[in-house]
Design a protein around this motif. Structure first.
Motif, mmCIF file in Angstrom:
data_model
loop_
_atom_site.group_PDB
_atom_site.id
_atom_site.type_symbol
_atom_site.label_atom_id
_atom_site.label_comp_id
_atom_site.label_asym_id
_atom_site.label_seq_id
_atom_site.Cartn_x
_atom_site.Cartn_y
_atom_site.Cartn_z
ATOM 1 N N GLU A 75 0.813 -1.210 0.000
ATOM 2 C CA GLU A 75 0.000 0.000 0.000
ATOM 3 C C GLU A 75 0.850 1.265 0.000
ATOM 4 O OE1 GLU A 75 -2.840 -0.294 3.162
ATOM 5 O OE2 GLU A 75 -4.056 -1.774 2.104
ATOM 6 N N ALA A 76 2.071 1.173 0.538
ATOM 7 C CA ALA A 76 2.986 2.318 0.511
ATOM 8 C C ALA A 76 3.577 2.546 -0.875
ATOM 9 C CB ALA A 76 4.102 2.113 1.533
ATOM 10 N N GLY A 100 -3.052 -7.678 -9.509
ATOM 11 C CA GLY A 100 -1.987 -6.758 -9.124
ATOM 12 C C GLY A 100 -2.499 -5.496 -8.468
ATOM 13 N N SER A 101 -3.758 -5.151 -8.713
ATOM 14 C CA SER A 101 -4.331 -3.933 -8.130
ATOM 15 C C SER A 101 -5.240 -4.247 -6.946
ATOM 16 C CB SER A 101 -5.126 -3.162 -9.194
ATOM 17 O OG SER A 101 -6.172 -3.967 -9.708
ATOM 18 N N TYR A 102 -5.073 -5.429 -6.359
ATOM 19 C CA TYR A 102 -5.948 -5.831 -5.252
ATOM 20 C C TYR A 102 -5.766 -4.924 -4.042
ATOM 21 C CZ TYR A 102 -8.076 -8.739 -1.648
ATOM 22 O OH TYR A 102 -8.859 -9.198 -0.611
ATOM 23 N N ARG A 103 -4.499 -4.566 -3.694
ATOM 24 C CA ARG A 103 -4.233 -3.742 -2.516
ATOM 25 C C ARG A 103 -4.020 -2.274 -2.867
ATOM 26 N NH1 ARG A 103 -5.205 -6.119 2.381
ATOM 27 N NH2 ARG A 103 -4.399 -4.123 3.101
ATOM 28 N N ARG A 108 -8.067 3.000 -10.283
ATOM 29 C CA ARG A 108 -7.609 3.311 -11.642
ATOM 30 C C ARG A 108 -7.246 2.042 -12.404
ATOM 31 N NH1 ARG A 108 -6.299 6.760 -7.975
ATOM 32 N NH2 ARG A 108 -4.497 5.529 -7.329
ATOM 33 N N ARG A 109 -7.918 0.938 -12.056
ATOM 34 C CA ARG A 109 -7.569 -0.364 -12.632
ATOM 35 C C ARG A 109 -7.661 -0.360 -14.156
ATOM 36 N NH1 ARG A 109 -10.752 -5.206 -10.131
ATOM 37 N NH2 ARG A 109 -9.115 -5.077 -8.550
ATOM 38 N N ARG A 146 1.872 -7.091 -13.815
ATOM 39 C CA ARG A 146 1.095 -7.209 -12.577
ATOM 40 C C ARG A 146 1.630 -6.256 -11.511
ATOM 41 N NH1 ARG A 146 1.189 -13.073 -10.090
ATOM 42 N NH2 ARG A 146 3.362 -12.425 -9.820
ATOM 43 N N GLY A 147 2.965 -6.122 -11.442
ATOM 44 C CA GLY A 147 3.553 -5.156 -10.523
ATOM 45 C C GLY A 147 3.183 -3.731 -10.871
ATOM 46 N N MET A 148 3.131 -3.416 -12.155
ATOM 47 C CA MET A 148 2.779 -2.067 -12.600
ATOM 48 C C MET A 148 1.335 -1.722 -12.254
ATOM 49 S SD MET A 148 4.670 -2.145 -16.324
ATOM 50 C CE MET A 148 3.817 -0.682 -16.925
ATOM 51 N N MET A 149 0.478 -2.729 -12.176
ATOM 52 C CA MET A 149 -0.931 -2.490 -11.843
ATOM 53 C C MET A 149 -1.094 -1.900 -10.442
ATOM 54 S SD MET A 149 -3.005 -3.235 -14.367
ATOM 55 C CE MET A 149 -4.588 -3.487 -13.524
#
Length: 233
Positions: A75-76, A100-103, A108-109, A146-149
């Motif tokens: 989240e940080a 990747g955008s779960y947390r 902005r997914r 996935r990391g970029m998401m």
């Protein structure tokens, strides 16, 4: 962006990291280089909150992350793309990316998904395909996408060139430069010394849980200690 001071960590009674000092500034690519078994994976696990440090301090953007949970670290905005890709093989490419955008970055997914597809057109072509059927290079693209998401403020890439053909390795390092050129700081953890030093601004050579050598990429590249620390010569 990232400051690590006097970091010690390990497993049970075995100490793997023996007092590391590390920093990554805004806009930098910093490489941590070393062969298998020297502590690179342990360092990444501690930075990601998967493994707790025994001693030392981790600060990210001026805030202490020492002892924080992996969820809080995500989240940080400190995002780790793990070694071996760690994709979900039975889920589709799109489903892997959305996770990747779960947390972080959920609001902005759709926009982030489009950005990933623009960066990796092959993932758009295969968005409905099971991730486990992708080639090794495509799976690495998926892991980075996935990391970029998660809208990283700093991206940790763990062995992104591992197992790729020479041509795909070139593509991977071109991508790393491109992401950094867009303003993303990157901690590049690799065994590929030559190409890592070509794209990094600074580098650390990890040997037996300690940094045997550090400095600008040029300094490290030209230091005779590099062959001894990394190759045992």
């Amino acid at each position: 962006m990232l400051e690590v001071r006097s970091l010690r960590a390990g497993y049970g009674g075995t100490e793997v990291l023996r007092g590391l000092d590390l920093s990554v500034g805004a806009g930098e690519i910093v490489a941590v280089l070393g062969s298998n078994g020297v502590g690179k994976t342990t360092l990444n696990k501690v930075l990601s909150g998967v493994l707790r440090a025994n001693e030392g301090e981790i600060r990210f953007d001026g805030k202490t992350l020492t002892g924080a949970s992996s969820a809080d670290i995500v989240e940080a905005g400190l995002i780790h793309v793990p070694e071996g890709r760690k994709i979900f093989p039975n889920m589709s490419v799109r489903e892997n990316l959305e996770l990747g955008s779960y947390r972080r970055g959920r609001e902005r997914r759709s926009a982030n998904l489009e950005r990933v597809f623009e960066t990796f057109p092959r993932l758009r072509e295969r968005s409905g395909q099971a991730a486990g059927t992708l080639s090794g290079g495509e799976q690495q693209m998926l892991a980075i996408g996935r990391g970029m998401m998660a809208e990283p403020r700093l991206l940790i890439l763990d062995e992104p060139s591992l197992g790729l053909s020479p041509l795909l390795v070139e593509e991977m390092f071109t991508l790393i430069r491109r992401l950094n050129g867009e303003g993303l700081p990157i901690l590049l953890v690799e065994q590929n010394v030559v190409q890592s030093l070509e794209c990094a601004s600074r580098a650390y050579i990890l040997e037996n849980g300690l940094f045997a050598l550090s400095g600008t990429a040029e300094q490290v590249r030209n230091d005779p200690e590099l062959k001894r620390a990394y190759l045992g010569m």
